[in-house]
Design an enzyme around this catalytic site. Structure first.
Site, PDB file in Angstrom:
ATOM      1  N   HIS A  48      -0.420   0.162 -10.201  1.00 10.18           N
ATOM      2  CA  HIS A  48      -1.137  -0.789  -9.319  1.00 10.18           C
ATOM      3  C   HIS A  48      -1.585  -2.044 -10.090  1.00 10.18           C
ATOM      4  O   HIS A  48      -2.779  -2.358 -10.167  1.00 10.18           O
ATOM      5  CB  HIS A  48      -2.337  -0.110  -8.642  1.00 10.18           C
ATOM      6  CG  HIS A  48      -2.751  -0.814  -7.369  1.00 10.18           C
ATOM      7  ND1 HIS A  48      -3.225  -0.157  -6.260  1.00 10.18           N
ATOM      8  CD2 HIS A  48      -2.731  -2.131  -7.028  1.00 10.18           C
ATOM      9  CE1 HIS A  48      -3.501  -1.034  -5.302  1.00 10.18           C
ATOM     10  NE2 HIS A  48      -3.199  -2.233  -5.755  1.00 10.18           N
TER      11      HIS A  48
ATOM     12  N   ARG B 292       0.847  -1.197   0.000  1.00 12.61           N
ATOM     13  CA  ARG B 292       0.000   0.000   0.000  1.00 12.61           C
ATOM     14  C   ARG B 292       0.881   1.245   0.000  1.00 12.61           C
ATOM     15  O   ARG B 292       1.940   1.255   0.641  1.00 12.61           O
ATOM     16  CB  ARG B 292      -0.891   0.016   1.256  1.00 12.61           C
ATOM     17  CG  ARG B 292      -2.063  -0.933   1.209  1.00 12.61           C
ATOM     18  CD  ARG B 292      -3.163  -0.423   0.268  1.00 12.61           C
ATOM     19  NE  ARG B 292      -4.335  -1.270   0.273  1.00 12.61           N
ATOM     20  CZ  ARG B 292      -4.635  -2.176  -0.666  1.00 12.61           C
ATOM     21  NH1 ARG B 292      -3.804  -2.373  -1.687  1.00 12.61           N
ATOM     22  NH2 ARG B 292      -5.742  -2.875  -0.593  1.00 12.61           N
TER      23      ARG B 292
END
Lengths: 306, 306
Positions: B269, B221
């Site tokens: 991502h 993250r």
């Protein structure tokens, strides 16, 4: 080395100073029983039994009357076979180094992962500050064709297969038609030896036989590729990308179109460097075989070309 | 699903049109016995037994009086846990998808191979038309520290170990000191869950504990990283490179320094996208467990945060 007089071994090649010293130290440490000579110092040509060579200067292996073995430090022997001053009747062994096979498998795996998972494309997107995720494909849907089934081709195929890629292999000597294998390959990795039969194989008809969007990874020799045909196949959009470690002229000339082509990855001939320490062990084993009169390992078949 | 009335299942999330349809088709195919509702069409909130969610809009899971299971389609549930409208007493399951673990291992392996074998550096050299081979290091000399020992951290550690890398692992809950592990790591891969304990972990003291020349790969993250500290550690030359798949704000804002930093690789991502078909099988198994009254798999411990 058991029995008999020690072998006189010539170390001949073209290196930079640090490389030359590293090889010299590794070879003497691996085979300390031999009398080692280096070609940048005076030596008696009449005494040399064996030569350990890396890209030797033309003529370096001529006029060695007792020469019984030429051991290459490199895996590819195409330059030695093309040098008319290398005595044709003396057994010639190429390098088969487990550490080099491992390094080649690493490079091939990196290139295949980067192609499969679009990491080259993401690098291009980053240069444009563009955030654009692309579809993710399962590894078992990606088909890879490995050309060459020698030590390095086999190591690459085994490593890729272990990750889950669908692998096909082809080698020149089996005379199996190549076109049907090309038709279903998304990624082709070239690890063929360079011979008169394989030079220029990666040309227009080869690229045309690949499906649209396929990529080519050349880890063998620059002369396998017809550069103009590869550029045309990339420019037309038929091929997606080329990853090239080897070139017709090395270093790659600064004006060559490959350097700045957006679909070409240029590596400076680093896919698999020979590891001095493990290669020196391979050399020592062959020198020992020579001293004992045993069979030399990895002898080149000059008719076949590798 | 055996016995009892069919479950009413809500599919709620924010997707583009094609993604939404792909998930909708995959979920219904995997669990055809359920009555499926989608949040972009009218439905009766009083009937919903379970919700299958991916980044749902705030409030999407409020006022569902019969709700007995929230199944995330994503592995990370930090956003769901941070949304006060998500009912805290309803069991929450995160996605553990074998195909996603495989994809994560592929991305980590690509990054580690590229760092180990200097392929990022060669890309920078290519941009300058610079031919400069660098020393080749043996895989067993490269030490990699994997942060996180869950499904994904374990898959990554196993894959890297199988290639011969020297692997250490660390997880937050064991309370083992991190600094001694950082001191010997050349490459750190972050796969920790994002919790109050791990947010901002990759900050100045973390980077200072790494040896000079180390690289960081963040696949977890964005909030694990203190961006300014990372940039400072790269700019000072203490860190060699960062490979980043996740960011505080996604898409990464176009003005962010990461986009054009020569030592930063930005991925949008994509390290491990959930695979619709295999994830739908995981969802179906949990819905079946709910219908039978069996234990839900991969339930989140809300106190622990993952």
């Amino acid at each position: 080395l058991t029995g008999g007089p020690p072998l006189n071994v010539l170390f001949a090649g073209r290196f930079d100073v640090a490389e030359r010293q590293a090889w010299w130290n590794a070879l003497r440490a691996a085979a300390p029983q031999c009398h080692w000579q280096r070609d940048d110092e005076p030596f008696d040509r009449s005494l040399i039994d064996a030569a350990v060579v890396a890209n030797p200067a033309p003529g370096a292996l001529a006029a060695l009357p007792k020469l019984r073995l030429i051991q290459s430090l490199w895996a590819g022997v195409d330059k030695l076979l093309g040098d008319a001053t290398v005595p044709a009747q003396v057994p010639l062994a190429r390098m088969v180094d487990p550490a080099m096979n491992t390094a080649m498998a690493e490079t091939a795996l990196w290139a295949v992962l980067a192609l499969h998972r679009r990491f080259f494309d993401y690098a291009a997107q980053q240069a444009r500050a563009q955030w654009l995720p692309q579809a993710q494909r399962r590894v078992d849907k990606v088909s890879v064709l490995v050309l060459g089934a020698g030590q390095m081709g086999s190591a690459v195929a085994a490593r890729l297969s272990a990750q889950g890629y669908g692998i096909s292999t082809w080698r020149a000597r089996d005379a199996v038609p190549l076109a049907p294998l090309l038709a279903t390959a998304e990624i082709v990795i070239n690890l063929l030896p360079l011979t008169p039969a394989t030079g220029g194989l990666l040309g227009a008809s080869f690229f045309a036989a690949l499906p649209r969007g396929a990529s080519v990874v050349n880890l063998a020799r620059g002369a396998h590729v017809v550069d103009a045909d590869l550029l045309a196949a990339l420019d037309s959009g038929h091929l997606h990308r080329a990853v090239l470690d080897v070139f017709h002229t090395e270093p790659l000339p600064s004006a060559h179109a490959f350097w700045h082509h957006p679909q070409v990855t240029v590596l400076p001939h680093v896919a698999a460097l020979t590891d001095e320490r493990s290669a020196a062990q391979v050399v020592a084993a062959n020198l020992s075989a020579l001293a004992r009169g045993d069979v030399i390992s990895h002898a080149v078949d000059r008719a076949r070309g590798y």
